[in-house]
Design a protein around this motif. Structure first.
Motif, mmCIF file in Angstrom:
data_model
loop_
_atom_site.group_PDB
_atom_site.id
_atom_site.type_symbol
_atom_site.label_atom_id
_atom_site.label_comp_id
_atom_site.label_asym_id
_atom_site.label_seq_id
_atom_site.Cartn_x
_atom_site.Cartn_y
_atom_site.Cartn_z
ATOM 1 N N SER A 41 73.275 2.879 29.212
ATOM 2 C CA SER A 41 72.164 2.109 28.642
ATOM 3 C C SER A 41 72.574 1.434 27.336
ATOM 4 C CB SER A 41 70.941 2.997 28.423
ATOM 5 O OG SER A 41 71.185 3.978 27.451
ATOM 6 N N LYS A 42 73.500 2.049 26.577
ATOM 7 C CA LYS A 42 74.000 1.412 25.357
ATOM 8 C C LYS A 42 74.728 0.118 25.705
ATOM 9 C CE LYS A 42 74.718 5.617 22.661
ATOM 10 N NZ LYS A 42 75.738 6.471 22.031
ATOM 11 N N ILE A 43 75.594 0.181 26.706
ATOM 12 C CA ILE A 43 76.344 -1.004 27.112
ATOM 13 C C ILE A 43 75.399 -2.085 27.626
ATOM 14 C CG2 ILE A 43 77.999 -1.890 28.791
ATOM 15 C CD1 ILE A 43 79.550 0.713 28.434
ATOM 16 N N SER A 44 74.410 -1.679 28.401
ATOM 17 C CA SER A 44 73.433 -2.629 28.922
ATOM 18 C C SER A 44 72.687 -3.311 27.779
ATOM 19 C CB SER A 44 72.453 -1.910 29.840
ATOM 20 O OG SER A 44 71.466 -2.788 30.288
ATOM 21 N N HIS A 45 72.294 -2.538 26.785
ATOM 22 C CA HIS A 45 71.569 -3.081 25.636
ATOM 23 C C HIS A 45 72.446 -4.071 24.862
ATOM 24 C CE1 HIS A 45 68.713 -3.343 22.383
ATOM 25 N NE2 HIS A 45 69.658 -3.000 21.524
ATOM 26 N N VAL A 46 73.702 -3.693 24.607
ATOM 27 C CA VAL A 46 74.627 -4.579 23.881
ATOM 28 C C VAL A 46 74.837 -5.868 24.663
ATOM 29 C CG1 VAL A 46 77.022 -4.845 23.121
ATOM 30 C CG2 VAL A 46 75.789 -2.736 22.617
ATOM 31 N N THR A 47 75.083 -5.742 25.962
ATOM 32 C CA THR A 47 75.334 -6.919 26.798
ATOM 33 C C THR A 47 74.136 -7.855 26.807
ATOM 34 O OG1 THR A 47 76.801 -5.600 28.182
ATOM 35 C CG2 THR A 47 76.003 -7.656 29.108
ATOM 36 N N HIS A 48 72.947 -7.297 26.970
ATOM 37 C CA HIS A 48 71.711 -8.104 26.990
ATOM 38 C C HIS A 48 71.511 -8.813 25.645
ATOM 39 C CE1 HIS A 48 67.624 -9.282 27.967
ATOM 40 N NE2 HIS A 48 67.234 -8.742 26.829
ATOM 41 N N THR A 49 71.716 -8.103 24.548
ATOM 42 C CA THR A 49 71.529 -8.681 23.219
ATOM 43 C C THR A 49 72.535 -9.795 22.960
ATOM 44 O OG1 THR A 49 70.691 -6.577 22.389
ATOM 45 C CG2 THR A 49 71.460 -8.165 20.746
ATOM 46 N N LEU A 50 73.804 -9.554 23.330
ATOM 47 C CA LEU A 50 74.831 -10.576 23.104
ATOM 48 C C LEU A 50 74.594 -11.816 23.951
ATOM 49 C CD1 LEU A 50 78.055 -8.427 22.742
ATOM 50 C CD2 LEU A 50 76.738 -9.563 20.954
ATOM 51 N N LYS A 51 74.068 -11.638 25.151
ATOM 52 C CA LYS A 51 73.748 -12.797 25.992
ATOM 53 C C LYS A 51 72.667 -13.647 25.331
ATOM 54 C CE LYS A 51 74.524 -15.245 29.488
ATOM 55 N NZ LYS A 51 75.741 -16.046 29.446
ATOM 56 N N GLY A 75 82.360 -0.172 17.412
ATOM 57 C CA GLY A 75 82.575 0.418 16.099
ATOM 58 C C GLY A 75 82.893 1.893 16.186
ATOM 59 N N THR A 76 82.842 2.438 17.390
ATOM 60 C CA THR A 76 83.102 3.846 17.583
ATOM 61 C C THR A 76 83.699 4.071 18.966
ATOM 62 O OG1 THR A 76 82.067 6.034 17.728
ATOM 63 C CG2 THR A 76 80.709 4.178 18.355
ATOM 64 N N ALA A 77 84.436 5.134 19.108
ATOM 65 C CA ALA A 77 85.039 5.446 20.403
ATOM 66 C C ALA A 77 83.999 5.985 21.387
ATOM 67 C CB ALA A 77 86.169 6.458 20.228
ATOM 68 N N ASP A 78 82.802 6.283 20.906
ATOM 69 C CA ASP A 78 81.737 6.789 21.775
ATOM 70 C C ASP A 78 81.209 5.723 22.729
ATOM 71 O OD1 ASP A 78 81.989 9.120 20.391
ATOM 72 O OD2 ASP A 78 80.190 8.851 19.174
ATOM 73 N N LEU A 79 81.462 4.476 22.408
ATOM 74 C CA LEU A 79 80.946 3.374 23.217
ATOM 75 C C LEU A 79 82.089 2.716 23.980
ATOM 76 C CD1 LEU A 79 78.390 1.689 23.806
ATOM 77 C CD2 LEU A 79 79.045 0.214 21.918
ATOM 78 N N PRO A 80 82.135 2.898 25.295
ATOM 79 C CA PRO A 80 83.234 2.322 26.084
ATOM 80 C C PRO A 80 83.014 0.836 26.366
ATOM 81 C CG PRO A 80 81.773 3.545 27.519
ATOM 82 C CD PRO A 80 81.239 3.710 26.113
ATOM 83 N N LEU A 81 83.090 0.037 25.321
ATOM 84 C CA LEU A 81 82.816 -1.393 25.412
ATOM 85 C C LEU A 81 84.089 -2.170 25.112
ATOM 86 C CD1 LEU A 81 80.542 -3.649 25.512
ATOM 87 C CD2 LEU A 81 80.548 -3.484 23.029
ATOM 88 N N GLN A 82 84.401 -3.125 25.951
ATOM 89 C CA GLN A 82 85.537 -3.992 25.677
ATOM 90 C C GLN A 82 85.121 -5.033 24.656
ATOM 91 O OE1 GLN A 82 86.804 -5.700 29.371
ATOM 92 N NE2 GLN A 82 87.800 -3.836 30.061
ATOM 93 N N GLY A 83 86.087 -5.479 23.869
ATOM 94 C CA GLY A 83 85.805 -6.512 22.892
ATOM 95 C C GLY A 83 85.349 -7.792 23.570
ATOM 96 N N ILE A 84 84.446 -8.502 22.920
ATOM 97 C CA ILE A 84 83.874 -9.717 23.484
ATOM 98 C C ILE A 84 84.069 -10.844 22.484
ATOM 99 C CG2 ILE A 84 81.738 -10.822 24.259
ATOM 100 C CD1 ILE A 84 80.738 -7.940 24.888
ATOM 101 N N ALA A 85 84.500 -11.986 22.972
ATOM 102 C CA ALA A 85 84.657 -13.165 22.119
ATOM 103 C C ALA A 85 83.821 -14.298 22.696
ATOM 104 C CB ALA A 85 86.119 -13.574 22.045
ATOM 105 N N TYR A 86 83.151 -15.015 21.818
ATOM 106 C CA TYR A 86 82.372 -16.179 22.222
ATOM 107 C C TYR A 86 82.745 -17.334 21.299
ATOM 108 C CZ TYR A 86 78.602 -19.480 22.590
ATOM 109 O OH TYR A 86 77.890 -20.630 22.746
ATOM 110 N N CYS A 87 83.082 -18.459 21.870
ATOM 111 C CA CYS A 87 83.421 -19.650 21.090
ATOM 112 C C CYS A 87 82.777 -20.869 21.735
ATOM 113 C CB CYS A 87 84.932 -19.884 21.070
ATOM 114 S SG CYS A 87 85.911 -18.531 20.484
ATOM 115 N N THR A 88 82.254 -21.751 20.905
ATOM 116 C CA THR A 88 81.813 -23.030 21.438
ATOM 117 C C THR A 88 83.050 -23.901 21.632
ATOM 118 O OG1 THR A 88 81.398 -23.802 19.178
ATOM 119 C CG2 THR A 88 79.515 -22.948 20.399
ATOM 120 N N LYS A 89 82.882 -24.990 22.377
ATOM 121 C CA LYS A 89 84.026 -25.862 22.667
ATOM 122 C C LYS A 89 84.681 -26.339 21.379
ATOM 123 C CE LYS A 89 82.629 -27.596 27.160
ATOM 124 N NZ LYS A 89 82.350 -28.770 27.971
#
Length: 117
Positions: A41-51, A75-89
């Protein structure tokens, strides 16, 4: 554990004992009815917020011409999240050609720094 702490507990004043009992009662209530957040649910929340953030940044680019570079790492090893990068053109090309950095390098360095602190 009770035997180890019994002498210390008996040495407390009645007021301090009452405070400990009250704190424990609050702890029991939170443990019983508190929210338990799973890793999924943490990953889902992060993904939804970042979208949602990406959508807002796209809108800024369309309406105002604002270019954006946005990195997210755990920010912690407790969250198995891969780094995400977003860039505009245009921004991603700038980072790779002018700064000679790719997103994987930046995210890896930030995550490495998080592990040290």
């Amino acid at each position: 554990m009770v035997k180890e702490n019994l002498a210390e507990y008996c040495a407390l004043t009645d007021e301090a004992k009452a405070k400990l009992v009250e704190e424990f009662a609050d702890f029991r209530v939170m443990k019983t009815v508190g929210t338990h957040i799973s890793g999924r649910s943490k990953i889902s929340h992060v993904t939804h917020t970042l979208k949602a953030v990406e959508n807002k940044l796209d809108n800024l680019k369309c309406c105002m011409g604002v270019k954006t570079l946005f990195y997210t790492t755990r920010g912690t090893a407790d969250l198995p999240l891969q780094g995400i990068a977003y860039c505009t053109k245009g921004v991603a090309g700038f980072m790779s050609s002018m700064m000679e950095l790719n997103t994987g390098t930046i995210i890896g360095k930030v995550e490495g720094q998080n592990a040290l602190t």
